[in-house]
Design a protein around this motif. Sequence first.
Motif, PDB file in Angstrom:
ATOM      1  N   MET A  57       0.828  -1.185   0.000  1.00  0.00           N
ATOM      2  CA  MET A  57       0.000   0.000   0.000  1.00  0.00           C
ATOM      3  C   MET A  57       0.873   1.248   0.000  1.00  0.00           C
ATOM      4  SD  MET A  57      -3.070   1.203   0.173  1.00  0.00           S
ATOM      5  CE  MET A  57      -4.274   2.134   1.000  1.00  0.00           C
ATOM      6  N   SER A  58       1.890   1.218   0.843  1.00  0.00           N
ATOM      7  CA  SER A  58       2.782   2.365   0.968  1.00  0.00           C
ATOM      8  C   SER A  58       3.515   2.643  -0.345  1.00  0.00           C
ATOM      9  CB  SER A  58       3.787   2.106   2.090  1.00  0.00           C
ATOM     10  OG  SER A  58       4.720   3.151   2.164  1.00  0.00           O
ATOM     11  N   LEU A  59       4.032   1.594  -0.960  1.00  0.00           N
ATOM     12  CA  LEU A  59       4.748   1.754  -2.227  1.00  0.00           C
ATOM     13  C   LEU A  59       3.822   2.295  -3.309  1.00  0.00           C
ATOM     14  CD1 LEU A  59       7.248   1.403  -3.993  1.00  0.00           C
ATOM     15  CD2 LEU A  59       6.581  -0.980  -4.317  1.00  0.00           C
ATOM     16  N   ALA A  60       2.613   1.775  -3.383  1.00  0.00           N
ATOM     17  CA  ALA A  60       1.646   2.243  -4.384  1.00  0.00           C
ATOM     18  C   ALA A  60       1.308   3.716  -4.172  1.00  0.00           C
ATOM     19  CB  ALA A  60       0.380   1.394  -4.319  1.00  0.00           C
ATOM     20  N   MET A  61       1.114   4.122  -2.945  1.00  0.00           N
ATOM     21  CA  MET A  61       0.785   5.515  -2.660  1.00  0.00           C
ATOM     22  C   MET A  61       1.966   6.442  -2.965  1.00  0.00           C
ATOM     23  SD  MET A  61      -2.328   5.435  -1.896  1.00  0.00           S
ATOM     24  CE  MET A  61      -2.768   6.968  -1.142  1.00  0.00           C
ATOM     25  N   GLN A  62       3.171   5.996  -2.634  1.00  0.00           N
ATOM     26  CA  GLN A  62       4.360   6.796  -2.934  1.00  0.00           C
ATOM     27  C   GLN A  62       4.512   7.001  -4.442  1.00  0.00           C
ATOM     28  OE1 GLN A  62       7.706   4.821  -1.155  1.00  0.00           O
ATOM     29  NE2 GLN A  62       6.902   5.070   0.916  1.00  0.00           N
ATOM     30  N   ARG A  63       4.336   5.933  -5.198  1.00  0.00           N
ATOM     31  CA  ARG A  63       4.476   6.035  -6.651  1.00  0.00           C
ATOM     32  C   ARG A  63       3.377   6.907  -7.245  1.00  0.00           C
ATOM     33  NH1 ARG A  63       8.499   3.325  -9.686  1.00  0.00           N
ATOM     34  NH2 ARG A  63      10.025   2.887  -8.079  1.00  0.00           N
ATOM     35  N   ALA A  64       2.183   6.786  -6.737  1.00  0.00           N
ATOM     36  CA  ALA A  64       1.080   7.616  -7.231  1.00  0.00           C
ATOM     37  C   ALA A  64       1.379   9.083  -6.990  1.00  0.00           C
ATOM     38  CB  ALA A  64      -0.230   7.211  -6.558  1.00  0.00           C
ATOM     39  N   ALA A  65       1.938   9.392  -5.829  1.00  0.00           N
ATOM     40  CA  ALA A  65       2.279  10.778  -5.520  1.00  0.00           C
ATOM     41  C   ALA A  65       3.393  11.283  -6.439  1.00  0.00           C
ATOM     42  CB  ALA A  65       2.709  10.896  -4.060  1.00  0.00           C
ATOM     43  N   ARG A  66       4.342  10.414  -6.741  1.00  0.00           N
ATOM     44  CA  ARG A  66       5.464  10.814  -7.587  1.00  0.00           C
ATOM     45  C   ARG A  66       5.022  10.998  -9.045  1.00  0.00           C
ATOM     46  NH1 ARG A  66      10.612   7.090  -8.204  1.00  0.00           N
ATOM     47  NH2 ARG A  66       9.736   6.391  -6.252  1.00  0.00           N
ATOM     48  N   ILE A  67       4.188  10.105  -9.550  1.00  0.00           N
ATOM     49  CA  ILE A  67       3.753  10.169 -10.948  1.00  0.00           C
ATOM     50  C   ILE A  67       2.723  11.270 -11.151  1.00  0.00           C
ATOM     51  CG2 ILE A  67       2.533   8.904 -12.763  1.00  0.00           C
ATOM     52  CD1 ILE A  67       3.894   6.367 -11.625  1.00  0.00           C
ATOM     53  N   GLY A  68       1.816  11.380 -10.215  1.00  0.00           N
ATOM     54  CA  GLY A  68       0.780  12.408 -10.303  1.00  0.00           C
ATOM     55  C   GLY A  68      -0.525  11.845 -10.841  1.00  0.00           C
ATOM     56  N   GLN A  69      -1.610  12.311 -10.268  1.00  0.00           N
ATOM     57  CA  GLN A  69      -2.929  11.768 -10.606  1.00  0.00           C
ATOM     58  C   GLN A  69      -3.324  12.037 -12.051  1.00  0.00           C
ATOM     59  OE1 GLN A  69      -5.505  13.289  -7.559  1.00  0.00           O
ATOM     60  NE2 GLN A  69      -4.671  11.939  -6.005  1.00  0.00           N
ATOM     61  N   ASN A  70      -2.934  13.179 -12.596  1.00  0.00           N
ATOM     62  CA  ASN A  70      -3.298  13.483 -13.982  1.00  0.00           C
ATOM     63  C   ASN A  70      -2.608  12.545 -14.958  1.00  0.00           C
ATOM     64  OD1 ASN A  70      -5.074  15.559 -13.354  1.00  0.00           O
ATOM     65  ND2 ASN A  70      -3.442  17.088 -13.312  1.00  0.00           N
ATOM     66  N   ASP A  71      -1.331  12.246 -14.727  1.00  0.00           N
ATOM     67  CA  ASP A  71      -0.615  11.314 -15.603  1.00  0.00           C
ATOM     68  C   ASP A  71      -1.184   9.899 -15.476  1.00  0.00           C
ATOM     69  OD1 ASP A  71       1.001  13.301 -16.607  1.00  0.00           O
ATOM     70  OD2 ASP A  71       2.670  12.876 -15.251  1.00  0.00           O
ATOM     71  N   ILE A  72      -1.561   9.521 -14.270  1.00  0.00           N
ATOM     72  CA  ILE A  72      -2.180   8.210 -14.067  1.00  0.00           C
ATOM     73  C   ILE A  72      -3.508   8.160 -14.821  1.00  0.00           C
ATOM     74  CG2 ILE A  72      -3.220   6.657 -12.362  1.00  0.00           C
ATOM     75  CD1 ILE A  72      -1.154   7.782 -10.339  1.00  0.00           C
ATOM     76  N   ALA A  73      -4.286   9.216 -14.705  1.00  0.00           N
ATOM     77  CA  ALA A  73      -5.587   9.280 -15.384  1.00  0.00           C
ATOM     78  C   ALA A  73      -5.421   9.144 -16.897  1.00  0.00           C
ATOM     79  CB  ALA A  73      -6.299  10.582 -15.034  1.00  0.00           C
ATOM     80  N   LEU A  74      -4.417   9.828 -17.449  1.00  0.00           N
ATOM     81  CA  LEU A  74      -4.166   9.717 -18.890  1.00  0.00           C
ATOM     82  C   LEU A  74      -3.800   8.289 -19.278  1.00  0.00           C
ATOM     83  CD1 LEU A  74      -2.146  12.979 -19.640  1.00  0.00           C
ATOM     84  CD2 LEU A  74      -4.421  12.380 -20.498  1.00  0.00           C
ATOM     85  N   ALA A  75      -2.963   7.644 -18.470  1.00  0.00           N
ATOM     86  CA  ALA A  75      -2.530   6.275 -18.762  1.00  0.00           C
ATOM     87  C   ALA A  75      -3.681   5.285 -18.683  1.00  0.00           C
ATOM     88  CB  ALA A  75      -1.414   5.865 -17.804  1.00  0.00           C
ATOM     89  N   VAL A  76      -4.598   5.516 -17.757  1.00  0.00           N
ATOM     90  CA  VAL A  76      -5.718   4.596 -17.544  1.00  0.00           C
ATOM     91  C   VAL A  76      -6.885   4.923 -18.463  1.00  0.00           C
ATOM     92  CG1 VAL A  76      -7.347   3.747 -15.796  1.00  0.00           C
ATOM     93  CG2 VAL A  76      -4.997   4.217 -15.165  1.00  0.00           C
ATOM     94  N   GLY A  77      -6.951   6.168 -18.887  1.00  0.00           N
ATOM     95  CA  GLY A  77      -8.041   6.575 -19.765  1.00  0.00           C
ATOM     96  C   GLY A  77      -9.288   7.004 -19.021  1.00  0.00           C
ATOM     97  N   VAL A  78      -9.078   7.596 -17.856  1.00  0.00           N
ATOM     98  CA  VAL A  78     -10.201   8.106 -17.076  1.00  0.00           C
ATOM     99  C   VAL A  78      -9.934   9.561 -16.732  1.00  0.00           C
ATOM    100  CG1 VAL A  78     -10.786   5.851 -16.093  1.00  0.00           C
ATOM    101  CG2 VAL A  78      -9.216   7.357 -14.871  1.00  0.00           C
ATOM    102  N   ASP A  79     -10.903  10.184 -16.121  1.00  0.00           N
ATOM    103  CA  ASP A  79     -10.771  11.575 -15.684  1.00  0.00           C
ATOM    104  C   ASP A  79      -9.897  11.628 -14.434  1.00  0.00           C
ATOM    105  OD1 ASP A  79     -12.417  14.019 -13.976  1.00  0.00           O
ATOM    106  OD2 ASP A  79     -11.776  14.371 -16.057  1.00  0.00           O
ATOM    107  N   GLY A  80      -9.168  12.738 -14.272  1.00  0.00           N
ATOM    108  CA  GLY A  80      -8.309  12.913 -13.109  1.00  0.00           C
ATOM    109  C   GLY A  80      -9.051  12.832 -11.796  1.00  0.00           C
ATOM    110  N   SER A  81     -10.299  13.292 -11.782  1.00  0.00           N
ATOM    111  CA  SER A  81     -11.079  13.235 -10.545  1.00  0.00           C
ATOM    112  C   SER A  81     -11.405  11.789 -10.151  1.00  0.00           C
ATOM    113  CB  SER A  81     -12.364  14.058 -10.677  1.00  0.00           C
ATOM    114  OG  SER A  81     -13.183  13.534 -11.705  1.00  0.00           O
TER     115      SER A  81
END
Length: 87
Positions: A1-25
């Motif tokens: 859980m900790s590793l996943a949260m750290q990586r999410a913070a480093r990558i950023g929610q907007n970049d994750i959203a683009l990669a997954v194909g969903v809205d940032g919210s």
Amino acid sequence: MSLAMQRAARIGQNDIALAVGVDGSTVSRFMSDEKDMTRALTIIAALGLKVVPSEMQCFPPRKVQLLLELARDHLAQLENVEQLTWD
């Protein structure tokens, strides 16, 4: 859980959203609900999978390089197949 949260913070929610194909919210809501994140990671663990950093390797590259160099050196000295056998 900790590793996943750290990586999410480093990558950023907007970049994750683009990669997954969903809205940032959508990513923001998912990441802020610890129950959802825990459930997703528990499913991954139940599948027998592990979350590790993408740059991880299952071997130390330097050690493998040294082993390959030793193997090449030894094979270069061979003159016939019988030299590969021993008692």
